[in-house]
Scaffold this motif. Sequence first.
Motif, PDB file in Angstrom:
ATOM      1  N   ARG A   4       0.825  -1.225   0.000  1.00 33.90           N
ATOM      2  CA  ARG A   4       0.000   0.000   0.000  1.00 33.90           C
ATOM      3  C   ARG A   4       0.857   1.273   0.000  1.00 33.90           C
ATOM      4  O   ARG A   4       0.410   2.337  -0.415  1.00 33.90           O
ATOM      5  CB  ARG A   4      -0.947  -0.011   1.207  1.00 33.90           C
ATOM      6  CG  ARG A   4      -1.799   1.261   1.313  1.00 33.90           C
ATOM      7  CD  ARG A   4      -2.843   1.192   2.379  1.00 33.90           C
ATOM      8  NE  ARG A   4      -2.282   0.858   3.687  1.00 33.90           N
ATOM      9  CZ  ARG A   4      -2.998   0.704   4.784  1.00 33.90           C
ATOM     10  NH1 ARG A   4      -4.303   0.819   4.738  1.00 33.90           N
ATOM     11  NH2 ARG A   4      -2.412   0.398   5.932  1.00 33.90           N
ATOM     12  N   CYS A  49      -0.744   3.817  -5.336  1.00 34.99           N
ATOM     13  CA  CYS A  49      -1.613   2.696  -4.957  1.00 34.99           C
ATOM     14  C   CYS A  49      -2.875   3.166  -4.230  1.00 34.99           C
ATOM     15  O   CYS A  49      -2.810   3.932  -3.267  1.00 34.99           O
ATOM     16  CB  CYS A  49      -0.822   1.723  -4.083  1.00 34.99           C
ATOM     17  SG  CYS A  49      -1.835   0.394  -3.434  1.00 34.99           S
ATOM     18  N   ARG A 104      -5.989  -3.691   1.603  1.00 34.38           N
ATOM     19  CA  ARG A 104      -5.686  -2.435   2.298  1.00 34.38           C
ATOM     20  C   ARG A 104      -5.885  -1.302   1.291  1.00 34.38           C
ATOM     21  O   ARG A 104      -5.616  -1.477   0.106  1.00 34.38           O
ATOM     22  CB  ARG A 104      -4.240  -2.389   2.796  1.00 34.38           C
ATOM     23  CG  ARG A 104      -3.879  -3.455   3.818  1.00 34.38           C
ATOM     24  CD  ARG A 104      -4.575  -3.280   5.156  1.00 34.38           C
ATOM     25  NE  ARG A 104      -4.169  -4.294   6.104  1.00 34.38           N
ATOM     26  CZ  ARG A 104      -4.723  -5.499   6.216  1.00 34.38           C
ATOM     27  NH1 ARG A 104      -5.726  -5.841   5.418  1.00 34.38           N
ATOM     28  NH2 ARG A 104      -4.296  -6.348   7.113  1.00 34.38           N
ATOM     29  N   SER A 105      -6.340  -0.144   1.772  1.00 31.99           N
ATOM     30  CA  SER A 105      -6.559   0.962   0.851  1.00 31.99           C
ATOM     31  C   SER A 105      -6.201   2.280   1.507  1.00 31.99           C
ATOM     32  O   SER A 105      -5.908   2.333   2.714  1.00 31.99           O
ATOM     33  CB  SER A 105      -8.017   0.980   0.414  1.00 31.99           C
ATOM     34  OG  SER A 105      -8.817   1.291   1.523  1.00 31.99           O
TER      35      SER A 105
END
Length: 329
Positions: free
Chosen positions: A257, A262, A281-282
Amino acid sequence: MNFNLEQVQKFDKIIKESNNIAIFTHISPDGDTIGSSLALYMIIKEYYKKNVTLFVPDKIPKVYEFLPCVDCFNKIDNETSINKNFDVVISLDVATVERMGKGYFIFKKIPLKINIDHHKSNGCYGQINIVNPDASSASEVVYDILSYLQIKLTKDIAACLYTGILTDTGGFRYDNTNQNVLKKASALLDYGISHSDLCQKCFMTKEKKALLLTANAILNAKFLLRDKIVYASITLNDLKKYNAKSEHTDRIVETLRQIEACEVALLFKENINHTTKVSLRSKTFDVANFASHFGGGGHKFAAGLVIQKPINIAIDLVLGELSRVIKND
Ligand SMILES: [Mn+2]
């Protein structure tokens, strides 16, 4: 639903009236489920002076073996039979009963269920539900319960709660870190525990094979939509190559991440039974909502799901859907 004082009073009353209490963590146990369970275990034993048994459905990762009382965990496997009658069971950091894995067959037989958690997606499956989605961690919820009941902590209990808060906030870096969390963490330091020591143990110590497995996964990562989607996969062969286990894949997805462009990072892990575990995951995208379309869940910026298909099919399936949503985002 928020932290409900009436539920906390009921919790206190129930523990006082019970004799045999069981505590459960979730599968693939992390610092929060382990830390909060151990803290409550010590409280029930030392403060309430009751019989209490700790259950974990998977092996405790080596990184958490330093925690006090960690040897008290009973690992549940297919042969585990329980000859004790429990009056009450408490689950910690367990959003849905599916997250109990092999523990569920014991959990479901215990008549009175207390559910302590911080996941927004919590199913409120207990008769008592102390669930606060605004809390950073289940450990913070336990801290709040103990503060409200004015129960005095010990250094060991503080170390367990601090570990849970520390790991679930990514070392006080995630968006669940706020003034309240830091105030509570600061109050825990008053018990004589060391922040740097716990950081060293939780984040800065890795087994050699874990680091090599991480390096291999990152070198082989793939990039889609101008790096908005970054993903890596770990097969059973990769684990074999490094003599590693699933617990050694910890934080690989957080590392992915970090890449500038990303938006969503994913880690696909091949399971023995031809199913695939996916960690997401963000930075801004709601991965909990995305995961829920596949029967998964978690938090807005950190979620997980399991696909009942082999890894290559799972990768195509999840990335196909994600690319479609991200493109339109
Ligand atoms: Mn948690």
